[in-house]
Design an enzyme around this catalytic site. Structure first.
Site, PDB file in Angstrom:
ATOM      1  CG  HIS A  68      -0.454   0.275   2.431  1.00 51.21           C
ATOM      2  ND1 HIS A  68       0.008  -0.687   3.451  1.00 51.21           N
ATOM      3  CD2 HIS A  68      -0.209   1.308   3.102  1.00 51.21           C
ATOM      4  CE1 HIS A  68       0.466  -0.138   4.587  1.00 51.21           C
ATOM      5  NE2 HIS A  68       0.315   1.240   4.351  1.00 51.21           N
ATOM      6  CG  ASP A 113       0.070  -4.115   2.780  1.00 46.92           C
ATOM      7  OD1 ASP A 113       0.402  -3.655   1.846  1.00 46.92           O
ATOM      8  OD2 ASP A 113      -0.239  -3.108   3.883  1.00 46.92           O
ATOM      9  CD  GLN A 202      -1.373   8.132   7.928  1.00 49.46           C
ATOM     10  OE1 GLN A 202      -1.796   9.106   8.697  1.00 49.46           O
ATOM     11  NE2 GLN A 202      -1.974   7.827   6.803  1.00 49.46           N
ATOM     12  N   GLY A 203       2.844   6.306   9.076  1.00 44.69           N
ATOM     13  CA  GLY A 203       4.201   6.783   8.629  1.00 44.69           C
ATOM     14  C   GLY A 203       4.965   5.932   8.721  1.00 44.69           C
ATOM     15  CG  ASP A 204       5.693   3.831  12.562  1.00 43.24           C
ATOM     16  OD1 ASP A 204       6.781   4.430  12.439  1.00 43.24           O
ATOM     17  OD2 ASP A 204       5.140   3.909  13.511  1.00 43.24           O
ATOM     18  CB  SER A 205       2.817   2.162   6.323  1.00 49.90           C
ATOM     19  OG  SER A 205       1.536   2.348   6.836  1.00 49.90           O
TER      20      SER A 205
END
Length: 258
Positions: A68, A113, A202-205
């Protein structure tokens, strides 16, 4: 709110900081919640990607991240990978541009993913992070790390943070009090505390979830994928279960020359 649904806000926040935000981040803004700062050299395989995601150095010229976080499979020179440092502003940081992206075949936004980013030139002398090829390490206590938000809705971080989270069984994670059947048991693995407080965000994805193997070496067991908010009670982080995709990841890596 799903962490990756707040991606645009995270991108804009990161852009104002001079740090590219995390596209498609799977947790509400970008950073390890409840974490502490990592020491320089502690996790040399950690990679920060310019779209605001994380990753792990799979081989000297490949970064393993989340599907993603990237677009379609094909040539791509728009991504910058930063590694070798805890402080993203450090003058000793190593950077490489991408030249190709491989996104998991059949990825449609649920499960599968994972993705590989090929770098324009290899990064030599930096430790890579092997992936697990067995389910033997898919339980216990895991380490998470990233430059994502330290609070839900917070800003991307300059310094790498780390934390530990416990395994949550598929049955528990899919219970009505948690994700009520949303977890794809084959593709995903959950980790976190019932009380919340510690989580990726979020941002660690795309970043790795890892632990020590029988030889006391780090091995990657998960990829930060998604979750409801960040560090909420009864909402553990959801990670791509690397062991399930290990052979597909290895085959793709070979095809990319990694």
């Amino acid at each position: 709110m799903r962490r990756w649904l707040t991606l645009l806000a995270a991108f804009l926040t990161a852009a104002t900081m001079g740090v590219l935000a995390a596209p498609g981040a799977a947790h509400a803004d970008a950073n390890v919640v409840g974490g502490t700062r990592a020491a320089q050299g502690e996790f040399p395989f950690m990679v920060r990607l310019s779209m605001g995601c994380g990753g792990a150095l799979y081989s000297p010229n490949l970064v393993l991240t989340a599907a993603h976080c990237v677009g379609r499979t094909g040539a791509n020179s728009s991504i910058t990978a930063t590694l070798g440092v805890v402080d993203l502003n450090s003058s000793s940081r190593i950077t490489r541009k991408s030249n190709y992206v491989y996104r998991a075949p059949g990825y449609t936004g649920s499960g599968k993913d994972w993705a590989l980013i090929r770098l324009s030139s290899p990064v030599n002398g930096v430790a890579t992070l092997p992936i697990t090829t067995t389910t033997a390490y898919d339980s216990g206590t895991f380490t998470i790390a990233g430059w994502g938000a330290a609070t839900e809705g917070g800003s991307q971080q300059r310094y790498l943070l780390k934390a530990t989270v416990p395994f949550v069984s598929d049955a528990t994670c899919n219970s009505r009090s948690m994700y009520n059947g949303e977890i794809i048991a084959t593709d995903e693995i959950c980790a976190g505390y019932t009380s919340g407080g510690v989580d990726t965000c979020q941002g660690d994805s795309g970043g790795p979830m890892f632990r020590r193997n029988a030889s006391d070496a780090w091995v990657q067991v998960g990829i930060v994928s998604w979750g409801d908010g960040c560090a909420r009670p009864n909402k553990p982080g959801v990670y791509t279960q690397v062991s399930y995709f290990a052979s597909s990841i290895a085959a793709a890596a070979t095809s990319l020359g990694g």
